[in-house]
Design an enzyme around this catalytic site. Structure first.
Site, PDB file in Angstrom:
ATOM      1  N   ARG A  98      47.573  62.419  57.996  1.00 61.36           N
ATOM      2  CA  ARG A  98      47.170  63.058  59.049  1.00 61.36           C
ATOM      3  C   ARG A  98      45.632  63.088  59.823  1.00 61.36           C
ATOM      4  O   ARG A  98      45.067  62.386  58.723  1.00 61.36           O
ATOM      5  CB  ARG A  98      46.974  64.630  58.094  1.00 61.36           C
ATOM      6  CG  ARG A  98      45.991  64.416  56.864  1.00 61.36           C
ATOM      7  CD  ARG A  98      46.108  64.237  55.533  1.00 61.36           C
ATOM      8  NE  ARG A  98      46.975  64.770  55.139  1.00 61.36           N
ATOM      9  CZ  ARG A  98      48.194  65.656  54.522  1.00 61.36           C
ATOM     10  NH1 ARG A  98      47.132  66.502  53.983  1.00 61.36           N
ATOM     11  NH2 ARG A  98      49.288  65.795  54.086  1.00 61.36           N
TER      12      ARG A  98
ATOM     13  N   ASP B  82      43.215  67.404  57.364  1.00 65.97           N
ATOM     14  CA  ASP B  82      43.182  68.878  56.527  1.00 65.97           C
ATOM     15  C   ASP B  82      42.520  68.973  55.652  1.00 65.97           C
ATOM     16  O   ASP B  82      41.461  68.948  55.737  1.00 65.97           O
ATOM     17  CB  ASP B  82      43.752  67.801  55.412  1.00 65.97           C
ATOM     18  CG  ASP B  82      44.699  68.787  54.647  1.00 65.97           C
ATOM     19  OD1 ASP B  82      45.299  69.860  54.653  1.00 65.97           O
ATOM     20  OD2 ASP B  82      44.914  68.095  53.229  1.00 65.97           O
TER      21      ASP B  82
HETATM   22  N1  ROI Z   1      45.088  61.354  48.459  1.00 68.77           N
HETATM   23  C1  ROI Z   1      43.395  61.188  48.919  1.00 68.77           C
HETATM   24  N2  ROI Z   1      43.039  60.519  48.544  1.00 68.77           N
HETATM   25  N3  ROI Z   1      43.305  61.772  49.904  1.00 68.77           N
HETATM   26  C2  ROI Z   1      44.068  63.523  50.395  1.00 68.77           C
HETATM   27  O1  ROI Z   1      43.402  64.242  50.675  1.00 68.77           O
HETATM   28  C3  ROI Z   1      45.274  63.172  49.959  1.00 68.77           C
HETATM   29  N4  ROI Z   1      45.478  64.419  50.546  1.00 68.77           N
HETATM   30  C4  ROI Z   1      47.298  64.354  50.442  1.00 68.77           C
HETATM   31  C5  ROI Z   1      47.866  63.427  49.738  1.00 68.77           C
HETATM   32  C6  ROI Z   1      49.290  62.660  50.268  1.00 68.77           C
HETATM   33  C7  ROI Z   1      48.577  63.931  48.867  1.00 68.77           C
HETATM   34  N5  ROI Z   1      47.133  62.536  48.559  1.00 68.77           N
HETATM   35  C8  ROI Z   1      45.648  62.256  49.314  1.00 68.77           C
HETATM   36  O2  ROI Z   1      48.140  65.132  51.041  1.00 68.77           O
END
Ligand code: ROI
Length: 166
Positions: free
Chosen positions: A91, A94
């Site tokens: 994304r 987020d």
């Molecule tokens: N991994 C990291 N390192 N940081 C994130 O913000 C993050 N967000 C996610 C998933 C795919 C679980 N992995 C992530 O949604």
């Protein structure tokens, strides 16, 4: 007014720029004040096969109701090109409400404290830059306890001059 902590993450389209734009948008939220922003941290995705993430946490004081804030954060995500294809997909941006004062929120659209924050170093370590170690979660746990159970592993803290993009 509540003190609210917001988790930010990006792994597409110049992640550090995405986080910087998000911070500017947070500073414009109505009835709200931006209180602080952590350093940026890089880490591998929890899911294999995705680019590395850049994450940070912001603190705001806001008079917005929880769902009004959620709407505003989702509008910022949309503005920055977020496309929702797959649930855990890569994304551009987020934004997650981690903590909303000491409120426990259990709505279909919004659960606070955020479900997955308790064991994620890329959430807890930036949060610890802004919040006191004694910060008590609505479910009774303290930030210092969560940190003690969450080793600083796989996390790279970017110095501000290195918050460039890959
Ligand atoms: N991994 C990291 N390192 N940081 C994130 O913000 C993050 N967000 C996610 C998933 C795919 C679980 N992995 C992530 O949604």
């Amino acid at each position: 007014m509540e003190r609210i902590y917001i988790g930010m993450g990006s792994n597409l389209a110049a992640p550090a720029d995405q986080l910087r734009s998000a911070v500017q948008a947070l500073a414009q939220l109505p009835n709200s004040r931006l209180v602080g922003v952590s350093a940026f941290y890089q880490s591998d995705s929890l899911l294999p096969g995705q680019p590395r993430y850049t994450n940070a946490v912001a603190a705001i004081d806001s008079a917005l109701a929880p769902l009004a804030l959620l709407d505003a954060l989702q509008a910022i995500e949309q503005d920055q090109g977020r496309e929702r294809h797959e649930r855990w997909g890569p994304r551009t941006l987020d934004l997650d409400i981690l903590l909303f004062g000491d409120q426990l929120i259990d709505e279909p659209r919004l659960k606070v404290p955020h479900y997955h924050m308790h064991a994620r170093p890329f959430v807890l370590y930036p949060l610890a830059e802004l919040a006191p170690a004694s910060l008590k979660f609505a479910d009774g746990r303290r930030l210092e306890q969560l940190l003690a159970d969450c080793p600083f592993v796989g996390l790279e803290r970017l110095v501000p001059s290195a918050e460039t993009n890959q």
